[in-house]
Structure formats: structure tokens, C-alpha cells
Design a protein around this motif. Structure first.
Motif, short mmCIF file in Angstrom:
data_model
loop_
_atom_site.label_atom_id
_atom_site.label_comp_id
_atom_site.label_asym_id
_atom_site.label_seq_id
_atom_site.Cartn_x
_atom_site.Cartn_y
_atom_site.Cartn_z
N LYS A 82 0.85 -1.19 0.00
CA LYS A 82 0.00 0.00 0.00
C LYS A 82 0.89 1.24 0.00
O LYS A 82 2.08 1.17 0.26
N ARG A 83 0.28 2.38 -0.31
CA ARG A 83 1.01 3.65 -0.21
C ARG A 83 0.08 4.71 0.36
O ARG A 83 -1.14 4.61 0.24
N VAL A 84 0.70 5.71 0.99
CA VAL A 84 -0.07 6.79 1.59
C VAL A 84 0.59 8.12 1.24
O VAL A 84 1.81 8.23 1.21
N ASN A 85 -0.25 9.10 0.93
CA ASN A 85 0.22 10.45 0.64
C ASN A 85 0.50 11.15 1.97
O ASN A 85 -0.41 11.29 2.80
N ALA A 86 1.74 11.57 2.18
CA ALA A 86 2.13 12.14 3.47
C ALA A 86 1.51 13.51 3.72
O ALA A 86 1.49 13.98 4.86
N VAL A 87 0.99 14.14 2.69
CA VAL A 87 0.36 15.46 2.85
C VAL A 87 -1.13 15.31 3.15
O VAL A 87 -1.65 15.90 4.09
N THR A 88 -1.81 14.48 2.36
CA THR A 88 -3.26 14.35 2.49
C THR A 88 -3.69 13.21 3.41
O THR A 88 -4.83 13.20 3.89
N GLY A 89 -2.81 12.24 3.64
CA GLY A 89 -3.17 11.08 4.44
C GLY A 89 -3.98 10.05 3.69
O GLY A 89 -4.40 9.04 4.26
N VAL A 90 -4.20 10.25 2.40
CA VAL A 90 -4.97 9.30 1.58
C VAL A 90 -4.09 8.10 1.27
O VAL A 90 -2.97 8.24 0.74
N GLN A 91 -4.58 6.91 1.59
CA GLN A 91 -3.83 5.71 1.28
C GLN A 91 -4.55 4.91 0.20
O GLN A 91 -5.76 5.02 0.03
N SER A 92 -3.78 4.10 -0.54
CA SER A 92 -4.34 3.34 -1.66
C SER A 92 -3.60 2.03 -1.83
O SER A 92 -2.46 1.87 -1.38
N HIS A 93 -4.27 1.12 -2.49
CA HIS A 93 -3.71 -0.19 -2.82
C HIS A 93 -2.74 -0.06 -3.98
O HIS A 93 -3.02 0.63 -4.95
N VAL A 94 -1.58 -0.72 -3.88
CA VAL A 94 -0.62 -0.75 -4.99
C VAL A 94 -0.71 -2.09 -5.70
O VAL A 94 -0.97 -2.16 -6.90
N THR A 95 -0.48 -3.17 -4.97
CA THR A 95 -0.53 -4.51 -5.56
C THR A 95 -0.49 -5.54 -4.45
O THR A 95 -0.21 -5.22 -3.29
N ASN A 96 -0.79 -6.79 -4.79
CA ASN A 96 -0.52 -7.93 -3.94
C ASN A 96 0.67 -8.68 -4.51
O ASN A 96 0.80 -8.82 -5.73
N VAL A 97 1.55 -9.16 -3.65
CA VAL A 97 2.70 -9.96 -4.08
C VAL A 97 2.37 -11.41 -3.76
O VAL A 97 2.22 -11.78 -2.60
N VAL A 98 2.24 -12.23 -4.78
CA VAL A 98 1.84 -13.63 -4.60
C VAL A 98 2.87 -14.55 -5.23
O VAL A 98 3.64 -14.16 -6.11
N GLY A 99 2.90 -15.77 -4.74
CA GLY A 99 3.86 -16.75 -5.22
C GLY A 99 5.02 -16.95 -4.27
O GLY A 99 5.70 -17.97 -4.31
N ILE A 100 5.26 -15.97 -3.41
CA ILE A 100 6.24 -16.10 -2.34
C ILE A 100 5.64 -15.52 -1.07
O ILE A 100 4.78 -14.65 -1.12
N ASN A 101 6.06 -16.02 0.07
CA ASN A 101 5.67 -15.44 1.34
C ASN A 101 6.74 -14.43 1.74
O ASN A 101 7.86 -14.80 2.09
N THR A 102 6.41 -13.16 1.65
CA THR A 102 7.39 -12.13 1.92
C THR A 102 6.96 -11.30 3.12
O THR A 102 5.79 -10.98 3.28
N PHE A 103 7.94 -10.95 3.94
CA PHE A 103 7.68 -10.20 5.17
C PHE A 103 7.72 -8.70 4.93
O PHE A 103 6.92 -7.95 5.48
N SER A 104 8.65 -8.23 4.11
CA SER A 104 8.80 -6.81 3.86
C SER A 104 9.61 -6.61 2.59
O SER A 104 10.11 -7.57 1.99
N PHE A 105 9.77 -5.37 2.19
CA PHE A 105 10.56 -5.06 1.01
C PHE A 105 11.38 -3.80 1.27
O PHE A 105 11.11 -3.04 2.21
N SER A 106 12.38 -3.60 0.43
CA SER A 106 13.19 -2.38 0.48
C SER A 106 13.12 -1.73 -0.89
O SER A 106 13.33 -2.37 -1.92
N LEU A 107 12.83 -0.44 -0.91
CA LEU A 107 12.56 0.27 -2.16
C LEU A 107 13.82 1.01 -2.62
O LEU A 107 14.45 1.73 -1.84
N ALA A 108 14.17 0.83 -3.88
CA ALA A 108 15.30 1.55 -4.48
C ALA A 108 14.82 2.85 -5.10
O ALA A 108 13.62 3.04 -5.35
N ALA A 109 15.76 3.75 -5.40
CA ALA A 109 15.41 5.03 -6.00
C ALA A 109 14.76 4.85 -7.37
O ALA A 109 13.98 5.70 -7.81
#
Length: 303
Positions: free
Chosen positions: A253-280
Motif C-alpha cells: 500500500k502507499r499513503v500520501n504524506a500530505v493528504t493522508g490518503v492511502q491506496s492499494h498498490v498490488t498484492n505480491v503472490v507466489g512467495i511469502n514475503t515479510f517486507s521489502f526495500s525500495l530503491a530510487a
């Protein structure tokens, strides 16, 4: 630098398998509260079977989700350097480097302790451990020095300006300025395994126990809730678009830090993942359960 690193020490795959008793759906709140103890113990637990992909989901493996290091083991933290490499920290004390161009997996250094978090900046890795130690590792040589010790158990870590920040088991953000004394700059944040900063120097954490995404001004210690009612959110990253990304179960999910509006990005399926790290670049890096390697999700922020 890679050739020097390979000649200095042979690649060694960590044997540790940090525990993550998290299922993709329907997890209990007690999991979040017990996570620190589980990570400390290293006990092995099973994860639920991955969900079935639906339209708009990221399916692993696929063109959108590739396993780029099949033998990467189970790192507890991942940090892309945005210059062609990803660094992996393991609870057994190892720091490894994955060259994204060649696929070479090399040991930077070992014996760092019971690791929990890693951040990379200016040729250094900043590493937290469960024993309350913050260390700096020079990536070119593998040499290390202790920046702070004797703190509560540390988890997330991030670098902003000339200060290193970390989250601890007391729900605090601790600031360690270069050459200075550690000090608590924010409290009441719950349990957050990650920490991220935006370009303005505001800090973001995900409170697993309280289901909150928090924004903290580390200069004043004031905190506001950006989003709530997220069941055990993990991970926290700020994208190049300025939005704050996090994970709930298998959902990103993602959230706009100004408005506080959050939205769905995607589901990650096929692997059980705990977290991710985002690159630039907008790509995300994650690991599946059972030590099945490092995965790259292409263009996560553009979805």
C-alpha cells in the motif's frame, strides 16, 4: 571493488534462518507483539501457502518479479545502494553484497552480532543489532567501528544528513550524530521494524502492534498518524514520488504524506514475503520464506 572483495574473503552463505511466523492473510495481532522475541531466538516456524494471483497482482516468478539471487539465504534486512548493488544483513552477523550486473554475491564482513537493520550511504553501511549496538562498516574494506552501544534492542535504521537514526524496542527513535552522543528524539511509536526519511527530513515508521503509519519530525519529536487500521503493517519506504510505501500481509500500500490518503498498490503472490526495500529506481527487493533467495519487483512505484 568487487574483485578486491572476492579475493579478500570467499563467499559464504549464512546458515541462520530468522523466524517470521507471519501468514499472508488472517494473522493474529499477537504475532506483531511477539516478533521481537522470535527474531532474537531464531526459532523456525512455517508460513502459510502463498495466495492465488488475481488481475493486477505481482506474481513471483514472472517478468515483474524475478529471483536474482537464488542462494541469498534469509537476510533480516536489505539495502540497495542505488549504484548497482544490494547489501544483505543476516542475524548471524554477516553483511553481503550482491552485484546486480554480474549476480556475484560477496561477503563484505562477518561477526557483526545479532543484526536487525541496514542502511547504506556515502560508501558506508549502518547496521543495528538486537544487543543495542549501532555500527558503521566501510564497504570498500569491510572495516567497522561502533557508533553507539548499550542501547535498547535496535531495529530499523536510516541515515539523514550527518546523523544516523534507529528505532528501538521501546518505541523510540534514537539519533546518533557523527561524533556525538546518542539521544532519544521521539517516543510512543510502538513496534516498527523499519525507518525511512523523506527529502525534508521527516521520519516514517510502521507500528505493527497499533496498525499505524506514523510521520515524525525528529527536530521537535512531534508525531502524527498518517494512516491507521492497517493490520500489522511492516516495511516502510519513501518512493521517488514522495509517497510512503508499506506492506500489510501480501498487500503493498502507499499513503500520501500530505493528504493522508492511502491506496492499494498490488498484492505480491507466489512467495511469502515479510517486507521489502525500495530503491530510487522504484524497484523493490524482498525475500521469500525458507531462504529461497532475493527477489526484485520491477517498477513497484509505477503500478
Amino acid at each position: 571493488m568487487d574483485s578486491m572483495m572476492r579475493s579478500r574473503t570467499a563467499t559464504r552463505l549464512p546458515l541462520d534462518r530468522p523466524a517470521r511466523s507471519l501468514t499472508a492473510r488472517g494473522r493474529t495481532l499477537g504475532v506483531a507483539l511477539a516478533l521481537g522475541a522470535l527474531l532474537a531466538s531464531g526459532a523456525a516456524t512455517a508460513l502459510a501457502a502463498p495466495a492465488v494471483a488475481a488481475t493486477g497482482d505481482v506474481k513471483c516468478p514472472s517478468a515483474d518479479c524475478l529471483r536474482i539471487a537464488p542462494a541469498a539465504g534469509s537476510p533480516v534486512a536489505i539495502a540497495p545502494d542505488n549504484a548497482g548493488a544490494v547489501y544483505l544483513a543476516y542475524s548471524g552477523g554477516d553483511l553481503l553484497k550482491l552485484d546486480l550486473a554480474t549476480g556475484a554475491l560477496d561477503t563484505v564482513t562477518t561477526g557483526l552480532g545479532n543484526l536487525r537493520g541496514v542502511a547504506v550511504a556515502d560508501g558506508n553501511a549502518y547496521i543495528t543489532s538486537f544487543d543495542g549496538t549501532l555500527q558503521q562498516v566501510t564497504l570498500a574494506t569491510g572495516s567497522r567501528r561502533t557508533l553507539a552501544a548499550g542501547l535498547p534492542a535496535l531495529f530499523g535504521v536510516a541515515r539523514f544528513g550527518t546523523t544516523t537514526y534507529a528505532t528501538d524496542t521501546n518505541g523510540e527513535i534514537v539519533a546518533v550524530p557523527d561524533g556525538g552522543t546518542p539521544r532519544v528524539v521521539a517516543t510512543g511509536l510502538g513496534f516498527s521494524y523499519g525507518l525511512a526519511f523523506d527529502k525534508a527530513g521527516l521520519a516514517y515508521t510502521a507500528d505493527m502492534g497499533g496498525g499505524r503509519i506514523l510521520q515524525t519530525n525528529v527536530a521537535t519529536g512531534t508525531t502524527r498518524v498518517l494512516a491507521g487500521e492497517n493490520y500489522e503493517p511492516t516495511s516502510i519506504s519513501v518512493g521517488g514520488d514522495g509517497l510512503v510505501y508499506f506492506q500489510v500481509g501480501d498487500e503493498v500500500k502507499r499513503v500520501n504524506a500530505v493528504t493522508g490518503v492511502q491506496s492499494h498498490v498490488t498484492n505480491v503472490v507466489g512467495i511469502n514475503t515479510f517486507s521489502f526495500s525500495l530503491a530510487a529506481s522504484g524497484d523493490a527487493y524482498t525475500t521469500g520464506s525458507g531462504g529461497d533467495g532475493l527477489w526484485r519487483i520491477t517498477g513497484l512505484t509505477s503500478r
